[in-house]
Design a protein around this motif. Structure first.
Motif, mmCIF file in Angstrom:
data_model
loop_
_atom_site.group_PDB
_atom_site.id
_atom_site.type_symbol
_atom_site.label_atom_id
_atom_site.label_comp_id
_atom_site.label_asym_id
_atom_site.label_seq_id
_atom_site.Cartn_x
_atom_site.Cartn_y
_atom_site.Cartn_z
ATOM 1 N N GLU A 228 0.863 -1.185 -0.270
ATOM 2 C CA GLU A 228 -0.157 -0.225 -0.333
ATOM 3 C C GLU A 228 0.806 1.642 -0.487
ATOM 4 O OE1 GLU A 228 -2.868 0.078 3.561
ATOM 5 O OE2 GLU A 228 -3.855 -1.594 2.763
ATOM 6 N N HIS A 229 2.285 0.706 0.795
ATOM 7 C CA HIS A 229 2.668 2.709 1.034
ATOM 8 C C HIS A 229 3.781 2.593 0.384
ATOM 9 C CE1 HIS A 229 0.327 3.511 3.674
ATOM 10 N NE2 HIS A 229 -0.106 2.731 4.116
ATOM 11 N N GLY A 230 4.338 1.492 -0.032
ATOM 12 C CA GLY A 230 6.290 1.914 -0.508
ATOM 13 C C GLY A 230 7.810 0.731 0.488
ATOM 14 N N GLN A 231 8.056 0.597 -0.636
ATOM 15 C CA GLN A 231 9.574 -0.670 0.192
ATOM 16 C C GLN A 231 10.052 0.711 0.614
ATOM 17 O OE1 GLN A 231 10.787 -3.000 -2.860
ATOM 18 N NE2 GLN A 231 9.023 -3.053 -3.753
ATOM 19 N N PRO A 232 11.224 0.311 1.585
ATOM 20 C CA PRO A 232 12.173 0.899 2.332
ATOM 21 C C PRO A 232 13.733 1.206 1.528
ATOM 22 C CG PRO A 232 12.081 -0.568 3.820
ATOM 23 C CD PRO A 232 10.467 -0.717 2.480
ATOM 24 N N PHE A 233 13.951 1.829 1.121
ATOM 25 C CA PHE A 233 15.197 2.800 0.460
ATOM 26 C C PHE A 233 16.520 2.649 1.384
ATOM 27 C CE2 PHE A 233 17.725 4.226 -2.557
ATOM 28 C CZ PHE A 233 18.297 3.677 -3.470
ATOM 29 N N VAL A 234 17.941 2.233 1.813
ATOM 30 C CA VAL A 234 19.269 2.910 2.465
ATOM 31 C C VAL A 234 18.923 3.257 3.619
ATOM 32 C CG1 VAL A 234 19.931 5.025 2.111
ATOM 33 C CG2 VAL A 234 19.204 3.530 -0.340
ATOM 34 N N SER A 235 17.923 4.274 3.911
ATOM 35 C CA SER A 235 17.244 4.660 5.476
ATOM 36 C C SER A 235 16.362 4.734 5.287
ATOM 37 C CB SER A 235 18.195 5.557 5.404
ATOM 38 O OG SER A 235 17.950 6.592 4.657
ATOM 39 N N THR B 266 11.552 8.146 3.574
ATOM 40 C CA THR B 266 10.700 9.212 4.450
ATOM 41 C C THR B 266 10.397 10.280 3.302
ATOM 42 O OG1 THR B 266 10.644 8.493 6.410
ATOM 43 C CG2 THR B 266 9.336 10.107 6.111
ATOM 44 N N ALA B 267 11.332 10.199 3.054
ATOM 45 C CA ALA B 267 11.817 11.763 2.348
ATOM 46 C C ALA B 267 10.742 11.166 0.946
ATOM 47 C CB ALA B 267 12.919 12.426 2.198
ATOM 48 N N MET B 268 11.696 10.078 0.563
ATOM 49 C CA MET B 268 11.384 10.485 -0.692
ATOM 50 C C MET B 268 9.476 10.027 -1.085
ATOM 51 S SD MET B 268 13.339 10.517 -2.921
ATOM 52 C CE MET B 268 12.616 9.545 -4.574
ATOM 53 N N GLU B 269 9.259 9.343 0.218
ATOM 54 C CA GLU B 269 7.587 8.988 0.203
ATOM 55 C C GLU B 269 6.903 10.023 -0.202
ATOM 56 O OE1 GLU B 269 4.149 7.231 2.510
ATOM 57 O OE2 GLU B 269 6.139 7.616 3.652
ATOM 58 N N CYS B 270 7.626 11.148 0.216
ATOM 59 C CA CYS B 270 7.388 12.610 -0.146
ATOM 60 C C CYS B 270 7.482 12.941 -1.457
ATOM 61 C CB CYS B 270 7.479 13.877 1.074
ATOM 62 S SG CYS B 270 7.148 15.019 0.863
ATOM 63 N N PRO C 101 13.018 6.634 -9.890
ATOM 64 C CA PRO C 101 12.713 5.107 -8.782
ATOM 65 C C PRO C 101 11.110 4.781 -9.610
ATOM 66 C CG PRO C 101 12.916 6.499 -7.265
ATOM 67 C CD PRO C 101 13.615 7.186 -8.578
ATOM 68 N N GLN C 102 10.807 3.177 -10.273
ATOM 69 C CA GLN C 102 9.502 3.057 -10.423
ATOM 70 C C GLN C 102 8.709 2.169 -9.615
ATOM 71 O OE1 GLN C 102 9.028 4.245 -13.962
ATOM 72 N NE2 GLN C 102 11.265 5.022 -14.018
ATOM 73 N N PHE C 103 9.066 2.019 -8.764
ATOM 74 C CA PHE C 103 8.439 1.885 -7.393
ATOM 75 C C PHE C 103 8.782 2.736 -6.259
ATOM 76 C CE2 PHE C 103 13.173 1.086 -6.398
ATOM 77 C CZ PHE C 103 12.974 1.291 -5.326
ATOM 78 N N LYS C 104 7.319 2.084 -5.201
ATOM 79 C CA LYS C 104 6.404 3.673 -4.356
ATOM 80 C C LYS C 104 8.006 3.323 -2.910
ATOM 81 C CE LYS C 104 2.337 3.068 -3.427
ATOM 82 N NZ LYS C 104 1.050 2.192 -2.988
ATOM 83 N N ILE C 105 8.905 3.966 -2.439
ATOM 84 C CA ILE C 105 8.981 4.047 -1.922
ATOM 85 C C ILE C 105 8.807 4.980 -0.580
ATOM 86 C CG2 ILE C 105 11.952 4.818 -0.849
ATOM 87 C CD1 ILE C 105 12.699 4.959 -3.641
ATOM 88 N N GLY D 171 17.827 -8.267 13.218
ATOM 89 C CA GLY D 171 16.678 -6.562 13.076
ATOM 90 C C GLY D 171 15.749 -7.486 12.244
ATOM 91 N N CYS D 172 14.579 -6.528 11.566
ATOM 92 C CA CYS D 172 13.856 -7.010 10.592
ATOM 93 C C CYS D 172 14.273 -7.964 9.500
ATOM 94 C CB CYS D 172 12.693 -5.914 9.991
ATOM 95 S SG CYS D 172 11.958 -5.165 10.787
ATOM 96 N N CYS D 173 13.406 -9.609 9.521
ATOM 97 C CA CYS D 173 13.881 -10.015 8.530
ATOM 98 C C CYS D 173 13.702 -9.305 7.251
ATOM 99 C CB CYS D 173 13.632 -11.675 8.499
ATOM 100 S SG CYS D 173 14.031 -12.444 7.091
ATOM 101 N N GLY D 174 14.713 -9.011 6.187
ATOM 102 C CA GLY D 174 15.038 -9.273 4.686
ATOM 103 C C GLY D 174 14.800 -7.180 4.839
ATOM 104 N N CYS D 175 15.015 -7.065 5.883
ATOM 105 C CA CYS D 175 14.505 -5.323 5.352
ATOM 106 C C CYS D 175 16.142 -4.698 4.377
ATOM 107 C CB CYS D 175 14.771 -5.052 7.003
ATOM 108 S SG CYS D 175 14.312 -2.950 6.930
ATOM 109 N N ALA D 176 15.267 -3.852 3.827
ATOM 110 C CA ALA D 176 15.472 -3.837 2.180
ATOM 111 C C ALA D 176 16.568 -1.482 2.881
ATOM 112 C CB ALA D 176 14.799 -3.028 1.091
#
Length: 369
Positions: free
Chosen positions: A119-126, A131-135, A208-212, A306-311
């Motif tokens: 629904e919201h996107g995948q995390p990227f780098v930090s 959060t900034a790229m979501e905006c 990026p072609q996916f939601k972050i 940590g969170c398994c597989g967290c990007a």
């Protein structure tokens, strides 16, 4: 921030260190046990989160060792299952319950990690970048505003213009432009795109072609924790300064606060007994008390769970390959959830490496450029 004898600036994490922080491991853990006894005596209505990782193994052992030494009331323990957990972790939680004769209550989010990322996107780098790229994506901010701001003579006026053009986009504008809300340049902080080398150039060339987004953490960890921990006087967690990132950033505290114990605005206390425990201290404690970590460490060879597989983790793909021989299904699930981010990060890493090689070549032979 304060300066030291060499004129270097150090954060309060270093300058406000308690005396026990620099003791040898045996003495340091003795001091920590005393602190745990004191805080549990003052705030017996306490809950402690257990992740099944190495830090929480040490935390659980030293809490139970301290508590039973002076017959303090039992501590409530909780485990937050994101919906993507290794069998090794879930198995280890059961092993800990049996070893210490405690109950570690499992809690699941209302919106699991699959739904949250879809629904919201995948995390990227930090989390900051995510959060900034979501905006940026949600508000449709063009990367070109960075040049607009950079070329503007009156940066405060340009910043105001951008605010009016893109309302409710403060985080994204500041991130791309490298400034604060007043329009003042802030090029050397974590909150701007330039803090990640060549990221701006990479994203311009490869949008990026996916939601972050980092909202999966909010839904799967923070919201669950807030709901479960509400009503307790003290929340105990296993964060350590040596982990780096946001966990090593000083917090605003009241007069009674320390880096490992502080009161929040709502009156609830936060206690981080292991905050000044180093990796070397952990190794000593593990050997001295015969602690066995989960199979994720002892068999698979992971250095951190940590969170398994967290990007967000730079080691995510590498760690998944270590997990694959033992739990192929969880690896398949992680790729299905975070695969876009894994691939995009690999592209960024390759781009960054090429740019750095190009820069080194130019430095060696300036005329070649």
């Amino acid at each position: 921030m304060q300066d030291n004898k060499k004129g270097e600036f150090r954060s309060r994490v270093y300058t406000d260190r308690p005396s026990y922080a620099d003791l040898p491991s045996p003495a340091k853990f003795q001091a920590i046990m005393g602190i745990i006894m004191t805080r549990l005596t003052q705030h017996p209505n306490a809950i402690c989160s257990i992740s099944g990782g190495s830090d929480s193994d040490i935390l659980l052992d030293i809490i139970e060792r301290s508590r039973r030494m002076v017959s303090l009331p039992e501590v409530k323990y909780c485990f937050f299952n994101t919906g993507l957990e290794m069998a090794a972790t879930k198995r280890h939680i059961k092993e800990l319950e049996e070893k210490y004769s405690v109950i570690i209550t499992e809690h699941r989010p209302k919106k699991n990690i699959v739904i949250a990322t879809r629904e919201h996107g995948q995390p990227f780098v930090s989390k900051i970048v995510s959060t900034a790229m979501e905006c940026v994506q949600r508000k449709g901010l063009p990367f070109s505003i960075k040049e607009e701001y950079g070329n503007a003579e009156d940066k405060a006026a340009k910043r105001q213009e951008l605010r009016e053009r893109y309302p409710k986009s403060e985080v994204g504008i500041n991130f791309l432009c490298g400034c604060n809300s007043a329009g003042e340049p802030r090029p050397n902080i974590q909150l701007v795109i330039n803090s990640s080398p060549y990221m701006y150039e990479y994203m311009v060339a490869n949008p990026p072609q996916f939601k972050i987004s980092a909202r999966c953490c909010d839904y799967c960890k923070k919201q669950v924790a807030h709901r479960v921990q509400k009503g307790y006087d003290m929340v105990i967690t296993g964060e350590r300064r040596d982990e780096g990132g946001m966990r090593s950033v000083p917090r605003s505290e009241n007069a009674n606060g320390t880096m490992c114990f502080y009161e929040q605005s709502g009156g609830q206390f936060r206690f981080r007994p292991l905050y000044y425990v180093s990796d070397a201290d952990k190794a000593w404690y593990k050997e001295h008390y015969g602690i066995r970590y989960s199979d994720a460490y002892e068999v698979y060879g992971l250095k951190r769970t940590g969170c398994c597989g967290c990007a967000i983790s730079a080691r995510a793909v590498e760690d998944l390959e270590k997990i694959r021989p033992f739990e192929p299904n969880v690896v398949k699930a992680a790729w299905a959830i975070f695969g876009d981010s894994y691939r995009y990060r690999q592209g960024y890493n390759d781009f960054k490496a090429a740019k750095r090689a190009e820069s080194r070549a130019t430095e060696k032979n300036p005329l070649a450029g």
